[in-house]
Design a protein around this motif. Sequence first.
Motif, PDB file in Angstrom:
ATOM      1  N   LYS A 148       0.828  -1.211   0.000  1.00 20.07           N
ATOM      2  CA  LYS A 148       0.000   0.000   0.000  1.00 20.07           C
ATOM      3  C   LYS A 148       0.860   1.257   0.000  1.00 20.07           C
ATOM      4  O   LYS A 148       1.678   1.449   0.897  1.00 20.07           O
ATOM      5  CB  LYS A 148      -0.924  -0.013   1.223  1.00 20.07           C
ATOM      6  N   TRP A 149       0.635   2.122  -0.955  1.00 17.24           N
ATOM      7  CA  TRP A 149       1.342   3.399  -1.055  1.00 17.24           C
ATOM      8  C   TRP A 149       0.471   4.529  -0.510  1.00 17.24           C
ATOM      9  O   TRP A 149       0.811   5.174   0.460  1.00 17.24           O
ATOM     10  CB  TRP A 149       1.716   3.661  -2.514  1.00 17.24           C
ATOM     11  N   HIS A 150      -0.641   4.782  -1.160  1.00 18.76           N
ATOM     12  CA  HIS A 150      -1.671   5.731  -0.709  1.00 18.76           C
ATOM     13  C   HIS A 150      -1.157   7.169  -0.594  1.00 18.76           C
ATOM     14  O   HIS A 150      -1.604   7.938   0.257  1.00 18.76           O
ATOM     15  CB  HIS A 150      -2.279   5.279   0.629  1.00 18.76           C
ATOM     16  N   LEU A 168       5.454  -3.216  -6.328  1.00 16.71           N
ATOM     17  CA  LEU A 168       4.224  -3.979  -6.537  1.00 16.71           C
ATOM     18  C   LEU A 168       3.205  -3.407  -5.569  1.00 16.71           C
ATOM     19  O   LEU A 168       3.425  -3.412  -4.357  1.00 16.71           O
ATOM     20  CB  LEU A 168       4.424  -5.474  -6.271  1.00 16.71           C
ATOM     21  N   MET A 169       2.091  -2.923  -6.091  1.00 19.19           N
ATOM     22  CA  MET A 169       1.148  -2.200  -5.235  1.00 19.19           C
ATOM     23  C   MET A 169      -0.291  -2.382  -5.699  1.00 19.19           C
ATOM     24  O   MET A 169      -0.564  -2.735  -6.844  1.00 19.19           O
ATOM     25  CB  MET A 169       1.476  -0.704  -5.244  1.00 19.19           C
ATOM     26  N   HIS A 170      -1.205  -2.130  -4.765  1.00 23.12           N
ATOM     27  CA  HIS A 170      -2.605  -1.935  -5.128  1.00 23.12           C
ATOM     28  C   HIS A 170      -2.855  -0.433  -5.175  1.00 23.12           C
ATOM     29  O   HIS A 170      -2.040   0.366  -4.718  1.00 23.12           O
ATOM     30  CB  HIS A 170      -3.541  -2.622  -4.132  1.00 23.12           C
ATOM     31  N   GLY A 171      -3.991  -0.024  -5.723  1.00 27.56           N
ATOM     32  CA  GLY A 171      -4.276   1.395  -5.840  1.00 27.56           C
ATOM     33  C   GLY A 171      -4.898   1.962  -4.578  1.00 27.56           C
ATOM     34  O   GLY A 171      -5.525   1.248  -3.787  1.00 27.56           O
ATOM     35  N   GLN A 177     -10.581  -0.329  -3.673  1.00 30.94           N
ATOM     36  CA  GLN A 177     -10.956   1.069  -3.809  1.00 30.94           C
ATOM     37  C   GLN A 177     -10.858   1.485  -5.281  1.00 30.94           C
ATOM     38  O   GLN A 177     -10.262   0.793  -6.098  1.00 30.94           O
ATOM     39  CB  GLN A 177     -10.085   1.948  -2.911  1.00 30.94           C
ATOM     40  N   THR A 178     -11.425   2.611  -5.610  1.00 31.15           N
ATOM     41  CA  THR A 178     -11.617   2.997  -7.009  1.00 31.15           C
ATOM     42  C   THR A 178     -10.334   3.037  -7.841  1.00 31.15           C
ATOM     43  O   THR A 178     -10.325   2.550  -8.984  1.00 31.15           O
ATOM     44  CB  THR A 178     -12.359   4.342  -7.083  1.00 31.15           C
ATOM     45  N   PRO A 179      -9.214   3.582  -7.343  1.00 28.49           N
ATOM     46  CA  PRO A 179      -7.996   3.573  -8.164  1.00 28.49           C
ATOM     47  C   PRO A 179      -7.341   2.201  -8.287  1.00 28.49           C
ATOM     48  O   PRO A 179      -6.407   2.036  -9.066  1.00 28.49           O
ATOM     49  CB  PRO A 179      -7.064   4.546  -7.413  1.00 28.49           C
ATOM     50  N   ASP A 180      -7.798   1.221  -7.494  1.00 25.99           N
ATOM     51  CA  ASP A 180      -7.273  -0.125  -7.616  1.00 25.99           C
ATOM     52  C   ASP A 180      -7.803  -0.741  -8.914  1.00 25.99           C
ATOM     53  O   ASP A 180      -8.705  -0.190  -9.557  1.00 25.99           O
ATOM     54  CB  ASP A 180      -7.701  -0.946  -6.390  1.00 25.99           C
ATOM     55  N   TYR A 181      -7.259  -1.903  -9.270  1.00 21.74           N
ATOM     56  CA  TYR A 181      -7.712  -2.549 -10.497  1.00 21.74           C
ATOM     57  C   TYR A 181      -9.154  -3.005 -10.325  1.00 21.74           C
ATOM     58  O   TYR A 181      -9.538  -3.530  -9.267  1.00 21.74           O
ATOM     59  CB  TYR A 181      -6.814  -3.732 -10.857  1.00 21.74           C
ATOM     60  N   TYR A 191      -2.702  -6.609  -9.656  1.00 21.08           N
ATOM     61  CA  TYR A 191      -2.023  -5.496  -8.992  1.00 21.08           C
ATOM     62  C   TYR A 191      -1.059  -4.828  -9.985  1.00 21.08           C
ATOM     63  O   TYR A 191      -0.873  -5.300 -11.106  1.00 21.08           O
ATOM     64  CB  TYR A 191      -1.291  -5.988  -7.743  1.00 21.08           C
ATOM     65  N   PHE A 192      -0.461  -3.739  -9.550  1.00 24.01           N
ATOM     66  CA  PHE A 192       0.378  -2.940 -10.449  1.00 24.01           C
ATOM     67  C   PHE A 192       1.853  -3.205 -10.165  1.00 24.01           C
ATOM     68  O   PHE A 192       2.377  -2.817  -9.121  1.00 24.01           O
ATOM     69  CB  PHE A 192       0.048  -1.459 -10.289  1.00 24.01           C
TER      70      PHE A 192
END
Length: 631
Positions: A148-150, A168-171, A177-181, A191-192
Amino acid sequence: MMLEKFRKSPIGKQIIKPFVISIFAMSTFSIFLYANANQHEKDTVQSSLPNIILVMTDDQGYGDFGHNNNPIVQTPVIDQLANKSIRFTDFHVDPTCSPTRAALMSGQYSLRAGVWHTVMGRHILSDKINTLPEVLKDAGYKTGMVGKWHLGDNYPFRPQDQGFDHVLMHGAGGVGQTPDYWGNTQFNDTYFLNGTPKKYNGYATDIWFDEAIDFIDKNANKADPFFLYLVTNAPHAPFRAPEKYIQPYRDLGVPETLALFYGMITSIDDNMGKLRKAMQDNNIVDNTIFIFMTDNGSVMGVQSKKLVSDETRSIIEKKLGQKIPSLNYDMRGAKNSSYEGGHRVPFYISWPNGGLIEPGSIDGLSAHFDVMPTLLDLIGVDTSTLDTDGISFKSALKQGTELPDRVLTVTTQRVLNPDPNRPYAVMQGKWRYVKASGNKDALELFDLSKDPSQTENVKDKYPEVANNMAKQYQQWWQYTTAKGLDTTRAIIGSTHENPSRLTSHDWLAPNTKQVGHTTGFGDDKWAKKGWLGKEENFQISPWKVKTAAKGLYQFTVLFHDKPANKVIPRQYAHLTINGQPYVKKLAKGATRVSFELPLEKQNLDIKAWFSDSKNNSDKSLAAFFIYAKRI
């Protein structure tokens, strides 16, 4: 650059001895010696600069561990780690996610770093700040971030833009959440990986730790040390975990919501065991600075007391064979609170080869923005020009000196524009001057040395203390906001990210309820808390961005994200750029519509929505996604 300075320093000259061999006398044997000498030099460099691993969990409070008076939750690995570490007993962060992360990465109060919320673009850390990974890269570190970056999902605010070599991150702030895939639920998600979507099989926490272990395997025992920032989404909501972690809590009689929450925590603990084993297998335990902490107070700090009734407690205690002293370490408040339970968290640090004092406790006020100056001081980086609000713990860690008397402040804003009347806490020693709500008169003073649970307001008993701390707060507010609090704008049309995906998470909405930050995937109660199916409840709010350069720009406007392939349930699409309106009739069955516009290099305020008329007079629906591209 920093490594070269180290080599040229007196200590470096003693450690890294040059091997000068005359090229004219070089024989086959001397070539062999030279090669081995160079390898020895690399090994010496590696051993002189420690690796750094910083693990931070999400929404896990001080009392959500077995070793902190909570016999229900099973955290044997972290319990053991705590016993082998130096534990800071009065360590504070911000009461919510992004502000804590901003302070950790910048070494500054989060408000001064320009981050005071978790949505509305107020969670984005400016690219002008010299971040911890950027400084460590200059010192010769390989940097990696997992989880998680956030602190921004668009260029130039993504972790790969802010100093991390491998990401390697989720949004956004949570999986799903909306910016996640689109469609992520924590199981078998996309994931990104360094900005590119990649499908993974398994549970999110397992994936983060597997990637972290892979990063360690690839970078351990190299000439350059590494910095690994491992940041889990768990146990942040939605509360989901593999059944093998949840069922034992159900069997114990723990209420379902708490069982899910604790299941996520035990999954983390299990993976911590795998991480520690990977460190042992790579023989890097001794020369690694290892930090474990959490980002704010427990999200279940208050709810856990309500869920576990006296009857339920009695049943659980009978099965455990022991009493339950506390589920929140007897602290008042939880995540998002200015009471102690909202911002006091565990902080454990170890470095076996670093000359630190024996494992034990360090008292005295300490905070998240102290981490950056401490790490840099421990590895020998000059911090004299570092723009930090923190202090270094080096002397406390190495000589056992006491932390200095100081005044610290935390605030919880969660509004579009910061307000000094929002909740805050001023801390000095064991005194806490607290404003817990938006009521201007709601000011309290607590003496934690006599009242650790903050039950007795002694403001009238000690007016001088209260007045002094009130003045300290006013000074702090002026200090942290003196340079202004500008809106941070993503850059569209750059070579680093083109197109840029703009999401409703970053609307500059009038209040948090008007932000489409959680989509709502899954088939449990957590899915029902998202915006899917409730789109008509959201008003149209702007995105604020800027163009990278003059050129032709394409804005592809969608109701739902591309993978959803959702038909837009209206006849017209509307787009405004700095107030200039553009309208297009939608083709039947359209899932998206594009506008192409010539633009200068400039700031843009963008709004987009759909309606059944050209003049936008009836039943408008906001566009939750825009793909902005320079063509």
